[in-house]
Scaffold this motif. Structure first.
Motif, PDB file in Angstrom:
ATOM      1  N   ASN A  53      37.215  40.083  24.623  1.00  0.00           N
ATOM      2  CA  ASN A  53      37.805  41.239  25.306  1.00  0.00           C
ATOM      3  C   ASN A  53      37.146  42.572  24.937  1.00  0.00           C
ATOM      4  OD1 ASN A  53      39.683  39.894  26.939  1.00  0.00           O
ATOM      5  ND2 ASN A  53      41.147  39.768  25.245  1.00  0.00           N
ATOM      6  N   ASP A  54      36.011  42.556  24.221  1.00  0.00           N
ATOM      7  CA  ASP A  54      35.235  43.783  24.051  1.00  0.00           C
ATOM      8  C   ASP A  54      34.611  44.172  25.386  1.00  0.00           C
ATOM      9  OD1 ASP A  54      35.854  43.899  21.416  1.00  0.00           O
ATOM     10  OD2 ASP A  54      33.928  43.127  20.691  1.00  0.00           O
ATOM     11  N   VAL A  55      34.521  45.474  25.626  1.00  0.00           N
ATOM     12  CA  VAL A  55      33.969  45.966  26.886  1.00  0.00           C
ATOM     13  C   VAL A  55      32.443  46.001  26.807  1.00  0.00           C
ATOM     14  CG1 VAL A  55      33.873  47.933  28.472  1.00  0.00           C
ATOM     15  CG2 VAL A  55      36.029  47.333  27.343  1.00  0.00           C
ATOM     16  N   PHE A  56      31.784  45.548  27.866  1.00  0.00           N
ATOM     17  CA  PHE A  56      30.339  45.701  27.958  1.00  0.00           C
ATOM     18  C   PHE A  56      29.994  46.447  29.249  1.00  0.00           C
ATOM     19  CE2 PHE A  56      30.872  41.851  30.495  1.00  0.00           C
ATOM     20  CZ  PHE A  56      29.958  42.012  31.524  1.00  0.00           C
ATOM     21  N   ARG A  57      28.824  47.090  29.257  1.00  0.00           N
ATOM     22  CA  ARG A  57      28.367  47.826  30.435  1.00  0.00           C
ATOM     23  C   ARG A  57      26.862  47.660  30.541  1.00  0.00           C
ATOM     24  NH1 ARG A  57      30.547  53.499  32.840  1.00  0.00           N
ATOM     25  NH2 ARG A  57      29.216  53.545  34.681  1.00  0.00           N
ATOM     26  N   ASP A  58      26.367  47.558  31.761  1.00  0.00           N
ATOM     27  CA  ASP A  58      24.933  47.384  31.979  1.00  0.00           C
ATOM     28  C   ASP A  58      24.530  48.085  33.268  1.00  0.00           C
ATOM     29  OD1 ASP A  58      22.392  46.568  31.508  1.00  0.00           O
ATOM     30  OD2 ASP A  58      22.724  44.428  31.874  1.00  0.00           O
ATOM     31  N   GLN A  59      23.313  48.615  33.273  1.00  0.00           N
ATOM     32  CA  GLN A  59      22.741  49.250  34.454  1.00  0.00           C
ATOM     33  C   GLN A  59      21.297  48.788  34.587  1.00  0.00           C
ATOM     34  OE1 GLN A  59      23.515  53.434  33.417  1.00  0.00           O
ATOM     35  NE2 GLN A  59      25.003  53.527  35.090  1.00  0.00           N
TER      36      GLN A  59
END
Length: 609
Positions: free
Chosen positions: A298-304
């Motif tokens: 449930n840790d948040v990840f972000r990618d672009q």
């Protein structure tokens, strides 16, 4: 797609396919809704149909009209089908319900056309109950058994597991014909897809998947006048998608929230010289992706990440003298980015677990799903296809031969395959992963059509595909087997007081897939006697099903304003399993199905206003 609202289906091959985006790596299929025609008398179509297998029925209504400057249509339908039945047993929880509605309006003014369309589809699909079981032994027995483990009496209810989807589509278009050959077309489209999936669990009324997907598509096309014999069009396109997971599922989302934006420009041109036509297409795409999701803890990840790619196609058409046939050849390259599901899928998808290209990493040869890999730090690449296709069509009196031969080499081909059996809170299930490899596809299609008399004709078709993972020199999974079919048609004309009568008999045979990968049994995966790693050869957990023969029969008729048909599918009630259908892991395909349909069409004698 609600099929009764589709008035025209077109297969696009060749250079003109670049108009339809980078995802059309193998071509494009256009499904067009009801035409908006001017100067059309008011009409009403009412249809009903029923089918024996699943005790299903459908009712549909369509109406419309066109005057000198206006045109409109509206249609709707409702379908309900209960549990399907295989030749020897009931397929418990295999029905569906569909409700659809569509409408459109066109205003014509001088050289301008303005049109608006809207369609809605609500679909509730049941998933075979025996594909969800709660113990390893039951799961193994279900896949290995000749009959489903769970067989209940036929029901029209749709229970868990099931998928409930709603699809809204709105489209606006403006056309300006500024000359006999020149035209500008501006099109804007909006789609909203709402998707709910329900599982067999304690809180069965709570979905395990709850997604909203919004798509916008704007395109400007210029069909320019002929210039030194050159004819074609130039266009620009903006495409965006926004996916949102709604809270309340208590599951790690199967796909994360994401935004995709794509800016594109394309050109398609052709020139005709006597009996020869040369055509070319070129497309440039720039795509950006913004992804937000949860890891397994449930840790948040972000990618672009971004892509810039080119699609190109060259074509040649030769018309034979006296209209005796044509020869077509096309050489093209195309690209396709992995979609978010292929990249980030995580968890339950129907009866299996599925893990995307960025949702697992190799640890001691086994897939580890604890973290999500960033795209730019991964080895994931867009698919790049190089396709060469040739088609020869020969017309000879009342006969026609069409032979198509093609080859398609795809770099970084994306596919999913089994990897292991794992246990979840909902019980054991088969886990799949997405992988990339270089693949080669070689195939041929042949069609022969002839009119033996003015009333009797036949249509013969044959299709063959050879495919290979050439990176690892092994067969690919889930590829179409050889198939052949023959259609015999007897047009009886006016028969027994009917205005038309056509009888068709269609035998077909689908061969066993002899190119299937090796088989590893579920027992050996569960007890560990067969070791499998990410580097292991592609495998399946069942041998490919045997070849099968089907016989279909239909009769179409018309009388005054009525038309109808009686069709019998799988007339011999043969038991068989299709290699390309996941149902093959658990049950046979449906048996004999008798379908009766009746339609009434009313047309006024003059246009409505």
């Amino acid at each position: 797609i609600e099929i009764t609202s589709a008035s025209k289906i077109t297969l696009i091959k060749g250079a003109s396919g670049v108009r339809y985006g980078s995802d059309a790596l193998g071509g494009a299929i256009l499904v067009e809704s009801t035409a908006l025609n001017l100067n059309t008398p008011f009409y009403t179509n009412i249809g009903v149909s029923g089918e024996s297998n699943g005790l299903g029925f459908n009712t549909n209504l369509a109406l419309g009209s066109g005057s000198e400057n206006w045109s409109y249509y509206a249609n709707g339908s409702f379908t309900q089908i209960g549990d399907r039945t295989a030749p020897d047993y009931n397929l418990t929880n295999s029905g569906k319900e569909e409700t659809s509605f569509g409408a459109g309006v066109l205003h014509h003014r001088g050289n301008w056309d303005f049109s608006l369309r809207y369609s809605f589809l609500d679909q509730n699909l049941a998933i075979l109950r025996t594909s969800f079981l709660s113990s390893p032994d039951a799961f193994i027995r279900s896949i290995n058994a000749d009959r489903p483990v769970i067989i209940d009496p036929l029901s029209r209810d749709i229970n868990e597991p099931n998928q409930d989807t709603q699809h809204h589509l709105a489209k606006a278009q403006v056309e300006w014909r500024y000359s006999d050959e020149g035209k500008l077309t501006l099109t804007g489209g909006f789609q909203l897809n709402k998707r709910l999936e329900f599982d067999v669990r304690r809180n069965a009324d709570r979905p395990i998947v709850d997604l909203d997907l919004v798509t916008n598509d704007y395109q400007l096309e210029w069909k320019h006048p002929s210039w030194n014999g050159l004819k074609g069009l130039i266009g620009i396109q903006y495409f965006s998608q926004n996916n949102d997971n709604n809270p309340g599922t208590f599951n790690t989302p199967i796909v994360p929230n994401y935004n995709i934006e794509r800016f594109s420009t394309f050109i398609v041109e052709k020139i005709e010289k006597n009996q020869n036509t040369f055509e070319a297409g070129l497309r440039l795409d720039f795509e950006s992706n913004d992804v937000r999701g949860l890891e397994s803890n449930n840790d948040v990840f972000r990618d672009q990440f971004n892509f810039t790619n080119v699609t190109a196609s060259l074509g040649y058409v030769r018309e034979f003298a006296n209209g005796n046939g044509t020869f077509r050849s096309n050489l093209g390259s195309a690209w396709r980015t992995a979609n978010p599901f292929e990249l980030y899928s995580f968890g339950q998808n129907r009866w299996r677990l599925i893990f995307g290209l960025l949702r697992f990493a190799e640890v001691d040869g086994q897939p580890n799903t604890d973290n999500v890999e960033l795209f730019d730090e991964s080895q994931v690449q867009p698919e790049r296809g190089y396709k060469f296709i040739n088609e020869l069509k020969i017309n000879n009196n009342d006969s026609q031969h069409v032979l198509t031969v093609y080859g398609n080499f795809i770099e970084n081909y994306i596919y999913d395959r089994p990897i292991t059996v794992t246990t979840t809170v909902r019980g054991p299930t088969l886990a799949f992963i997405y992988e990339q490899d270089n693949a080669l596809f070689l195939g041929a299609d042949y069609n022969f059509r002839t009119n033996w008399t003015s009333n009797i004709s036949t249509d013969f078709g044959f299709s063959y595909l050879w495919s290979r993972n050439i990176g690892d020199d092994q067969p690919l999974i889930n590829q179409p087997p050889i198939s052949t079919s023959l259609s015999l048609q007897w047009d009886q004309g006016k028969f027994l007081g009917l205005s038309s009568s056509v009888l068709r008999l269609k035998p077909s045979y689908t061969f066993e897939q002899f190119q299937a990968p090796r088989t590893i049994t579920l027992e050996s995966l569960v007890n560990g006697t067969e070791g499998v790693t990410l580097d292991s050869e592609i495998f399946d957990v069942l041998d490919p099903p045997g070849g099968y023969f089907l016989l279909d029969l239909s009769w179409n008729f018309a009388w005054n304003n009525f038309s109808g048909s009686i069709a019998v599918q799988n007339l011999l009630n043969n038991s068989y399993r299709s290699y390309l259908n996941d149902l093959r892991y658990f049950a046979d395909e449906p048996g004999t199905n008798v379908i009766f349909s009746l339609n009434y069409q009313f047309k006024s004698k003059k246009s409505g206003k």
